[in-house]
Design a protein around this motif. Structure first.
Motif, PDB file in Angstrom:
ATOM      1  N   LEU A   1       0.823  -1.204   0.000  1.00  0.00           N
ATOM      2  CA  LEU A   1       0.000   0.000   0.000  1.00  0.00           C
ATOM      3  C   LEU A   1       0.860   1.258   0.000  1.00  0.00           C
ATOM      4  CD1 LEU A   1      -2.823  -1.021   2.509  1.00  0.00           C
ATOM      5  CD2 LEU A   1      -2.919  -0.998   0.010  1.00  0.00           C
ATOM      6  N   ALA A   2       2.042   1.164   0.604  1.00  0.00           N
ATOM      7  CA  ALA A   2       2.941   2.317   0.643  1.00  0.00           C
ATOM      8  C   ALA A   2       3.775   2.444  -0.626  1.00  0.00           C
ATOM      9  CB  ALA A   2       3.866   2.218   1.861  1.00  0.00           C
ATOM     10  N   HIS A   3       3.918   1.354  -1.372  1.00  0.00           N
ATOM     11  CA  HIS A   3       4.751   1.347  -2.586  1.00  0.00           C
ATOM     12  C   HIS A   3       3.981   0.694  -3.749  1.00  0.00           C
ATOM     13  CE1 HIS A   3       7.482   1.284   0.919  1.00  0.00           C
ATOM     14  NE2 HIS A   3       8.259   2.062   0.199  1.00  0.00           N
ATOM     15  N   PRO A   4       2.853   1.257  -4.130  1.00  0.00           N
ATOM     16  CA  PRO A   4       2.002   0.580  -5.126  1.00  0.00           C
ATOM     17  C   PRO A   4       2.672   0.378  -6.477  1.00  0.00           C
ATOM     18  CG  PRO A   4       1.274   2.849  -4.778  1.00  0.00           C
ATOM     19  CD  PRO A   4       2.272   2.547  -3.703  1.00  0.00           C
ATOM     20  N   HIS A   5       3.479   1.326  -6.922  1.00  0.00           N
ATOM     21  CA  HIS A   5       4.079   1.207  -8.245  1.00  0.00           C
ATOM     22  C   HIS A   5       5.217   0.179  -8.248  1.00  0.00           C
ATOM     23  CE1 HIS A   5       1.588   4.539  -9.396  1.00  0.00           C
ATOM     24  NE2 HIS A   5       2.087   5.268  -8.413  1.00  0.00           N
ATOM     25  N   GLU A   6       5.931   0.095  -7.139  1.00  0.00           N
ATOM     26  CA  GLU A   6       6.961  -0.936  -7.039  1.00  0.00           C
ATOM     27  C   GLU A   6       6.328  -2.319  -6.907  1.00  0.00           C
ATOM     28  OE1 GLU A   6      10.448   0.305  -4.452  1.00  0.00           O
ATOM     29  OE2 GLU A   6       9.104   2.020  -4.201  1.00  0.00           O
ATOM     30  N   TYR A   7       5.213  -2.385  -6.172  1.00  0.00           N
ATOM     31  CA  TYR A   7       4.493  -3.661  -6.090  1.00  0.00           C
ATOM     32  C   TYR A   7       4.035  -4.090  -7.477  1.00  0.00           C
ATOM     33  CZ  TYR A   7       1.175  -7.237  -4.650  1.00  0.00           C
ATOM     34  OH  TYR A   7       0.516  -8.429  -4.495  1.00  0.00           O
ATOM     35  N   ALA A   8       3.501  -3.147  -8.241  1.00  0.00           N
ATOM     36  CA  ALA A   8       3.043  -3.466  -9.597  1.00  0.00           C
ATOM     37  C   ALA A   8       4.196  -3.935 -10.474  1.00  0.00           C
ATOM     38  CB  ALA A   8       2.370  -2.245 -10.216  1.00  0.00           C
ATOM     39  N   LEU A   9       5.378  -3.374 -10.240  1.00  0.00           N
ATOM     40  CA  LEU A   9       6.547  -3.773 -11.032  1.00  0.00           C
ATOM     41  C   LEU A   9       6.898  -5.239 -10.810  1.00  0.00           C
ATOM     42  CD1 LEU A   9       8.970  -3.028 -12.870  1.00  0.00           C
ATOM     43  CD2 LEU A   9      10.199  -2.354 -10.778  1.00  0.00           C
ATOM     44  N   ILE A  10       6.804  -5.698  -9.555  1.00  0.00           N
ATOM     45  CA  ILE A  10       7.256  -7.067  -9.269  1.00  0.00           C
ATOM     46  C   ILE A  10       6.129  -8.095  -9.240  1.00  0.00           C
ATOM     47  CG2 ILE A  10       9.381  -6.391  -8.110  1.00  0.00           C
ATOM     48  CD1 ILE A  10       7.985  -6.629  -5.425  1.00  0.00           C
ATOM     49  N   TYR A  11       4.896  -7.643  -9.012  1.00  0.00           N
ATOM     50  CA  TYR A  11       3.794  -8.602  -8.923  1.00  0.00           C
ATOM     51  C   TYR A  11       2.642  -8.292  -9.878  1.00  0.00           C
ATOM     52  CZ  TYR A  11       6.040 -10.262  -4.649  1.00  0.00           C
ATOM     53  OH  TYR A  11       6.935 -10.764  -3.746  1.00  0.00           O
ATOM     54  N   GLY A  12       2.818  -7.274 -10.715  1.00  0.00           N
ATOM     55  CA  GLY A  12       1.781  -6.925 -11.672  1.00  0.00           C
ATOM     56  C   GLY A  12       2.027  -7.557 -13.026  1.00  0.00           C
ATOM     57  N   SER A  13       1.541  -6.920 -14.055  1.00  0.00           N
ATOM     58  CA  SER A  13       1.685  -7.458 -15.409  1.00  0.00           C
ATOM     59  C   SER A  13       3.152  -7.455 -15.843  1.00  0.00           C
ATOM     60  CB  SER A  13       0.866  -6.614 -16.397  1.00  0.00           C
ATOM     61  OG  SER A  13      -0.503  -6.639 -16.053  1.00  0.00           O
ATOM     62  N   PRO A  14       3.598  -8.486 -16.556  1.00  0.00           N
ATOM     63  CA  PRO A  14       4.977  -8.509 -17.051  1.00  0.00           C
ATOM     64  C   PRO A  14       5.266  -7.321 -17.962  1.00  0.00           C
ATOM     65  CG  PRO A  14       3.941 -10.674 -17.278  1.00  0.00           C
ATOM     66  CD  PRO A  14       2.847  -9.715 -16.908  1.00  0.00           C
ATOM     67  N   VAL A  15       6.495  -6.841 -17.922  1.00  0.00           N
ATOM     68  CA  VAL A  15       6.899  -5.735 -18.786  1.00  0.00           C
ATOM     69  C   VAL A  15       7.191  -6.296 -20.179  1.00  0.00           C
ATOM     70  CG1 VAL A  15       8.574  -3.885 -19.163  1.00  0.00           C
ATOM     71  CG2 VAL A  15       7.904  -4.535 -16.818  1.00  0.00           C
ATOM     72  N   PRO A  16       6.518  -5.805 -21.221  1.00  0.00           N
ATOM     73  CA  PRO A  16       6.746  -6.327 -22.576  1.00  0.00           C
ATOM     74  C   PRO A  16       8.221  -6.245 -22.977  1.00  0.00           C
ATOM     75  CG  PRO A  16       4.827  -4.883 -22.537  1.00  0.00           C
ATOM     76  CD  PRO A  16       5.489  -4.745 -21.200  1.00  0.00           C
ATOM     77  N   GLY A  17       8.727  -7.362 -23.491  1.00  0.00           N
ATOM     78  CA  GLY A  17      10.096  -7.386 -23.970  1.00  0.00           C
ATOM     79  C   GLY A  17      11.150  -7.572 -22.901  1.00  0.00           C
ATOM     80  N   TYR A  18      10.733  -7.725 -21.643  1.00  0.00           N
ATOM     81  CA  TYR A  18      11.700  -7.877 -20.553  1.00  0.00           C
ATOM     82  C   TYR A  18      11.559  -9.249 -19.919  1.00  0.00           C
ATOM     83  CZ  TYR A  18      13.922  -7.388 -15.979  1.00  0.00           C
ATOM     84  OH  TYR A  18      14.696  -7.580 -14.864  1.00  0.00           O
ATOM     85  N   THR A  19      12.691  -9.906 -19.714  1.00  0.00           N
ATOM     86  CA  THR A  19      12.736 -11.181 -18.995  1.00  0.00           C
ATOM     87  C   THR A  19      13.672 -11.026 -17.810  1.00  0.00           C
ATOM     88  OG1 THR A  19      12.353 -12.445 -21.029  1.00  0.00           O
ATOM     89  CG2 THR A  19      13.263 -13.636 -19.136  1.00  0.00           C
ATOM     90  N   ALA A  20      13.156 -11.239 -16.618  1.00  0.00           N
ATOM     91  CA  ALA A  20      13.971 -11.060 -15.416  1.00  0.00           C
ATOM     92  C   ALA A  20      15.096 -12.089 -15.383  1.00  0.00           C
ATOM     93  CB  ALA A  20      13.110 -11.187 -14.174  1.00  0.00           C
ATOM     94  N   PRO A  21      16.329 -11.661 -15.133  1.00  0.00           N
ATOM     95  CA  PRO A  21      17.452 -12.602 -15.052  1.00  0.00           C
ATOM     96  C   PRO A  21      17.468 -13.343 -13.721  1.00  0.00           C
ATOM     97  CG  PRO A  21      18.219 -10.388 -14.610  1.00  0.00           C
ATOM     98  CD  PRO A  21      16.758 -10.260 -14.975  1.00  0.00           C
ATOM     99  N   MET A  22      18.299 -14.345 -13.625  1.00  0.00           N
ATOM    100  CA  MET A  22      18.399 -15.140 -12.407  1.00  0.00           C
ATOM    101  C   MET A  22      18.909 -14.318 -11.225  1.00  0.00           C
ATOM    102  SD  MET A  22      17.187 -18.089 -12.972  1.00  0.00           S
ATOM    103  CE  MET A  22      17.771 -18.947 -11.513  1.00  0.00           C
ATOM    104  N   THR A  23      19.542 -13.198 -11.494  1.00  0.00           N
ATOM    105  CA  THR A  23      20.050 -12.366 -10.398  1.00  0.00           C
ATOM    106  C   THR A  23      18.925 -11.810  -9.534  1.00  0.00           C
ATOM    107  OG1 THR A  23      20.124 -10.488 -11.933  1.00  0.00           O
ATOM    108  CG2 THR A  23      22.180 -11.700 -11.560  1.00  0.00           C
ATOM    109  N   THR A  24      17.690 -11.843 -10.035  1.00  0.00           N
ATOM    110  CA  THR A  24      16.564 -11.353  -9.232  1.00  0.00           C
ATOM    111  C   THR A  24      16.038 -12.407  -8.255  1.00  0.00           C
ATOM    112  OG1 THR A  24      14.932 -12.038 -10.895  1.00  0.00           O
ATOM    113  CG2 THR A  24      15.831  -9.800 -11.097  1.00  0.00           C
ATOM    114  N   VAL A  25      16.437 -13.652  -8.425  1.00  0.00           N
ATOM    115  CA  VAL A  25      15.837 -14.744  -7.652  1.00  0.00           C
ATOM    116  C   VAL A  25      16.091 -14.632  -6.146  1.00  0.00           C
ATOM    117  CG1 VAL A  25      15.865 -17.242  -7.272  1.00  0.00           C
ATOM    118  CG2 VAL A  25      15.755 -16.322  -9.596  1.00  0.00           C
TER     119      VAL A  25
END
Length: 244
Positions: free
Chosen positions: A117-141
């Motif tokens: 609730l305090a970081h809605p846009h960051e939440y959307a970045l990690i748990y919302g719709s995938p970003v077109p053309g972007y594939t998260a690398p293993m470094t995010t795991v």
């Protein structure tokens, strides 16, 4: 480290932080799909070639933002759990184990919701719709795993302490549950691991429904509703005292 090298390192950290801050402002205004290194550079008064020395591509910047977001929500969850255990350790019996596993689960769940609730846009970045053309690398795991590992830890502590009520497991799901167990937590019963994965998805679904407006005109007392739902998820993974 020499004084000059230390100053350069601090300057680089400051510029990197400024780039990320501006990128987060763009996420809030335009969404991740429209994030542009050129636009970030322009807003910071930098030439694009200078910014590329910090982040060679948009995807590199996105990855840094994603890792930061996962680490931030993970830290919020871990701190909430640690504070609860510390409070228990200072209680009259002095035993952190006196904290019911359900209470730990709900406390962590509420911390994740508060962060979202305090970081809605960051939440959307990690748990919302995938970003077109972007594939998260293993470094995010590693960062992405922090909240999930904390929930697994709560259940593991319950198994080793008070015990759990193992949830039912349909026979047709057993092969998948056993695979999940072998991959994620070989020390836990497969039925518990399968229930944990389902609860993890449902938890973030609840938060997403609230954050993205699906609860509008449906749920009014959302904090109370969330606490109840999180408690039910805890029961679903077996965080109740076995009957006997």
């Amino acid at each position: 480290m020499s004084t000059a090298r230390g100053a350069r390192a601090r300057a680089r950290e400051e510029v990197t932080a400024a780039i990320k801050d501006e990128a987060r402002r763009q996420l809030a205004a335009e969404g991740a799909a429209k994030l542009s290194l050129r636009a970030v550079a322009r807003e910071l008064g930098m030439v694009s070639s200078a910014l590329y020395r910090y982040f060679p591509s948009r995807d590199d910047l996105l990855t840094a933002l994603i890792i930061d977001a996962y680490d931030s929500v993970g830290e919020a969850a871990e701190q909430a759990d640690a504070a609860l255990l510390k409070k228990a350790a200072k209680s009259s019996d002095g035993k952190a184990g006196a904290i019911a596993p359900v209470r730990r689960w709900v406390t962590v769940s509420e911390a994740v919701r508060s962060w979202a609730l305090a970081h809605p846009h960051e939440y959307a970045l990690i748990y919302g719709s995938p970003v077109p053309g972007y594939t998260a690398p293993m470094t995010t795991v590693p960062a992405a795993s922090r909240v999930g590992l904390l929930f697994f830890g709560i259940v593991r502590d319950a198994c080793q302490g008070r015990g759990i009520a193992e949830p039912p497991l349909p026979e047709e799901l057993r092969p998948e549950a056993e695979r999940l167990g072998a991959d994620l937590a070989p020390d836990l019963p497969p039925a518990v691991v399968a229930a944990l994965v389902a609860a993890w998805a449902q938890l973030f679904g609840l938060i997403g429904f609230e954050l993205f407006g699906q609860f509008n005109r449906v749920v009014e007392d959302r904090a109370t509703f969330f606490t109840h739902a999180a408690t039910q998820l805890a029961h679903g993974v077996g965080l109740v005292l076995p009957r006997g």
